[in-house]
Design a protein around this motif. Structure first.
Motif, PDB file in Angstrom:
ATOM      1  N   ALA A  69       0.832  -1.206   0.000  1.00 59.11           N
ATOM      2  CA  ALA A  69       0.000   0.000   0.000  1.00 59.11           C
ATOM      3  C   ALA A  69       0.867   1.257   0.000  1.00 59.11           C
ATOM      4  O   ALA A  69       0.603   2.211  -0.745  1.00 59.11           O
ATOM      5  CB  ALA A  69      -0.929  -0.001   1.217  1.00 59.11           C
ATOM      6  N   LYS A  70       1.918   1.252   0.822  1.00 60.47           N
ATOM      7  CA  LYS A  70       2.800   2.414   0.907  1.00 60.47           C
ATOM      8  C   LYS A  70       3.542   2.615  -0.415  1.00 60.47           C
ATOM      9  O   LYS A  70       3.725   3.749  -0.855  1.00 60.47           O
ATOM     10  CB  LYS A  70       3.799   2.228   2.050  1.00 60.47           C
ATOM     11  N   ALA A  71       3.958   1.527  -1.068  1.00 64.27           N
ATOM     12  CA  ALA A  71       4.635   1.640  -2.358  1.00 64.27           C
ATOM     13  C   ALA A  71       3.709   2.276  -3.391  1.00 64.27           C
ATOM     14  O   ALA A  71       4.145   3.105  -4.200  1.00 64.27           O
ATOM     15  CB  ALA A  71       5.109   0.266  -2.833  1.00 64.27           C
ATOM     16  N   GLY A  72       2.439   1.905  -3.357  1.00 69.86           N
ATOM     17  CA  GLY A  72       1.478   2.518  -4.271  1.00 69.86           C
ATOM     18  C   GLY A  72       1.338   4.008  -4.017  1.00 69.86           C
ATOM     19  O   GLY A  72       1.278   4.809  -4.948  1.00 69.86           O
ATOM     20  N   GLU A  73       1.298   4.367  -2.730  1.00 73.09           N
ATOM     21  CA  GLU A  73       1.197   5.794  -2.376  1.00 73.09           C
ATOM     22  C   GLU A  73       2.437   6.556  -2.847  1.00 73.09           C
ATOM     23  O   GLU A  73       2.329   7.655  -3.399  1.00 73.09           O
ATOM     24  CB  GLU A  73       1.044   5.948  -0.864  1.00 73.09           C
ATOM     25  N   VAL A  74       3.610   5.971  -2.611  1.00 66.76           N
ATOM     26  CA  VAL A  74       4.862   6.625  -3.004  1.00 66.76           C
ATOM     27  C   VAL A  74       4.923   6.772  -4.520  1.00 66.76           C
ATOM     28  O   VAL A  74       5.334   7.812  -5.029  1.00 66.76           O
ATOM     29  CB  VAL A  74       6.076   5.833  -2.458  1.00 66.76           C
ATOM     30  N   LYS A  75       4.503   5.729  -5.232  1.00 63.82           N
ATOM     31  CA  LYS A  75       4.517   5.786  -6.695  1.00 63.82           C
ATOM     32  C   LYS A  75       3.594   6.899  -7.188  1.00 63.82           C
ATOM     33  O   LYS A  75       3.964   7.671  -8.082  1.00 63.82           O
ATOM     34  CB  LYS A  75       4.086   4.442  -7.266  1.00 63.82           C
ATOM     35  N   ALA A  76       2.408   6.988  -6.598  1.00 64.00           N
ATOM     36  CA  ALA A  76       1.468   8.033  -6.995  1.00 64.00           C
ATOM     37  C   ALA A  76       2.037   9.416  -6.688  1.00 64.00           C
ATOM     38  O   ALA A  76       1.935  10.340  -7.509  1.00 64.00           O
ATOM     39  CB  ALA A  76       0.130   7.836  -6.285  1.00 64.00           C
ATOM     40  N   LYS A  77       2.665   9.549  -5.531  1.00 64.11           N
ATOM     41  CA  LYS A  77       3.253  10.837  -5.139  1.00 64.11           C
ATOM     42  C   LYS A  77       4.401  11.195  -6.083  1.00 64.11           C
ATOM     43  O   LYS A  77       4.524  12.347  -6.500  1.00 64.11           O
ATOM     44  CB  LYS A  77       3.752  10.756  -3.698  1.00 64.11           C
ATOM     45  N   ALA A  78       5.236  10.202  -6.429  1.00 65.06           N
ATOM     46  CA  ALA A  78       6.350  10.460  -7.345  1.00 65.06           C
ATOM     47  C   ALA A  78       5.832  10.884  -8.713  1.00 65.06           C
ATOM     48  O   ALA A  78       6.375  11.811  -9.330  1.00 65.06           O
ATOM     49  CB  ALA A  78       7.232   9.226  -7.458  1.00 65.06           C
ATOM     50  N   THR A  79       4.798  10.226  -9.173  1.00 65.94           N
ATOM     51  CA  THR A  79       4.204  10.588 -10.468  1.00 65.94           C
ATOM     52  C   THR A  79       3.667  12.010 -10.419  1.00 65.94           C
ATOM     53  O   THR A  79       3.887  12.806 -11.346  1.00 65.94           O
ATOM     54  CB  THR A  79       3.080   9.601 -10.831  1.00 65.94           C
ATOM     55  N   ASP A  80       2.998  12.338  -9.333  1.00 63.56           N
ATOM     56  CA  ASP A  80       2.446  13.687  -9.172  1.00 63.56           C
ATOM     57  C   ASP A  80       3.560  14.738  -9.148  1.00 63.56           C
ATOM     58  O   ASP A  80       3.470  15.769  -9.816  1.00 63.56           O
ATOM     59  CB  ASP A  80       1.617  13.752  -7.891  1.00 63.56           C
ATOM     60  N   LEU A  81       4.612  14.469  -8.393  1.00 65.02           N
ATOM     61  CA  LEU A  81       5.728  15.415  -8.320  1.00 65.02           C
ATOM     62  C   LEU A  81       6.428  15.561  -9.668  1.00 65.02           C
ATOM     63  O   LEU A  81       6.842  16.662 -10.045  1.00 65.02           O
ATOM     64  CB  LEU A  81       6.733  14.970  -7.249  1.00 65.02           C
ATOM     65  N   THR A  82       6.529  14.466 -10.402  1.00 65.04           N
ATOM     66  CA  THR A  82       7.150  14.519 -11.729  1.00 65.04           C
ATOM     67  C   THR A  82       6.321  15.403 -12.655  1.00 65.04           C
ATOM     68  O   THR A  82       6.872  16.244 -13.374  1.00 65.04           O
ATOM     69  CB  THR A  82       7.275  13.099 -12.312  1.00 65.04           C
ATOM     70  N   HIS A  83       5.007  15.216 -12.603  1.00 69.70           N
ATOM     71  CA  HIS A  83       4.137  16.045 -13.450  1.00 69.70           C
ATOM     72  C   HIS A  83       4.216  17.506 -13.033  1.00 69.70           C
ATOM     73  O   HIS A  83       4.237  18.396 -13.897  1.00 69.70           O
ATOM     74  CB  HIS A  83       2.695  15.548 -13.395  1.00 69.70           C
ATOM     75  N   GLN A  84       4.271  17.758 -11.739  1.00 71.10           N
ATOM     76  CA  GLN A  84       4.388  19.141 -11.271  1.00 71.10           C
ATOM     77  C   GLN A  84       5.698  19.769 -11.764  1.00 71.10           C
ATOM     78  O   GLN A  84       5.720  20.923 -12.207  1.00 71.10           O
ATOM     79  CB  GLN A  84       4.336  19.196  -9.742  1.00 71.10           C
ATOM     80  N   ALA A  85       6.776  19.023 -11.680  1.00 72.47           N
ATOM     81  CA  ALA A  85       8.067  19.534 -12.133  1.00 72.47           C
ATOM     82  C   ALA A  85       8.049  19.794 -13.635  1.00 72.47           C
ATOM     83  O   ALA A  85       8.575  20.816 -14.106  1.00 72.47           O
ATOM     84  CB  ALA A  85       9.179  18.556 -11.768  1.00 72.47           C
TER      85      ALA A  85
END
Length: 160
Positions: A69-85
């Motif tokens: 579950a935490k890996a899924g959250e981290v992956k989603a957060k990383a994707t979001d941060l990548t899109h923001q950048a």
């Protein structure tokens, strides 16, 4: 002779006396068996080990679910941060990055061709095996890269 306890009735005849003796023997046998079970250290240790093993397996299952579950959250957060950048980058920088990526792909293709010509066969096989392992574990690699990026960003924010 001893007198029977006051709470137990005395036997009226020999048949009743035999039944009482048999019942007392059964109760005594059960008591001895219970005491023997309590003193069997090896069996009790095995029971406790089995219980602890079962608890550890249950806890491991829970932790695995939490990690997934935490890996899924981290992956989603990383994707979001990548899109923001990516959204914050100016267009000229994006164009330059796209050109650089195209040039890098072309150089990599040329390097791959040169590698095929010059590298010894065992080295090429090991490299191909490593590349296949990376492709097979793409999710794990991307998640690890995302976590590393988040840690790096968090460290930069703390310093700045």
């Amino acid at each position: 002779m001893t007198q029977p306890p006051h709470d137990e009735p005395t036997a009226e005849n020999s048949e009743e006396l035999r039944e009482q003796v048999e019942q007392t023997r059964e109760e005594l046998g059960q008591t001895v068996a219970a005491l023997a079970a309590k003193t069997d250290v090896k069996a009790r240790a095995q029971e406790k080990a089995a219980e602890v093993k079962q608890q550890a397996a249950a806890k491991a299952g829970e932790l695995k679910e939490q990690v997934v579950a935490k890996a899924g959250e981290v992956k989603a957060k990383a994707t979001d941060l990548t899109h923001q950048a990516q959204d914050r980058l100016p267009d000229p920088v994006k164009d330059t990055a796209a050109q650089a990526a195209g040039q890098a792909r072309a150089r990599a293709a040329r390097a791959g061709e040169l590698w095929e010509e010059k590298a010894p066969e065992p080295v090429r096989q090991k490299t191909a095996h490593g590349a296949q392992a990376a492709r097979d574990n793409r999710t794990l690699l991307l998640t690890t890269a995302g976590v590393a990026t988040l840690v790096w960003l968090a460290c930069r924010r703390r310093k700045g």
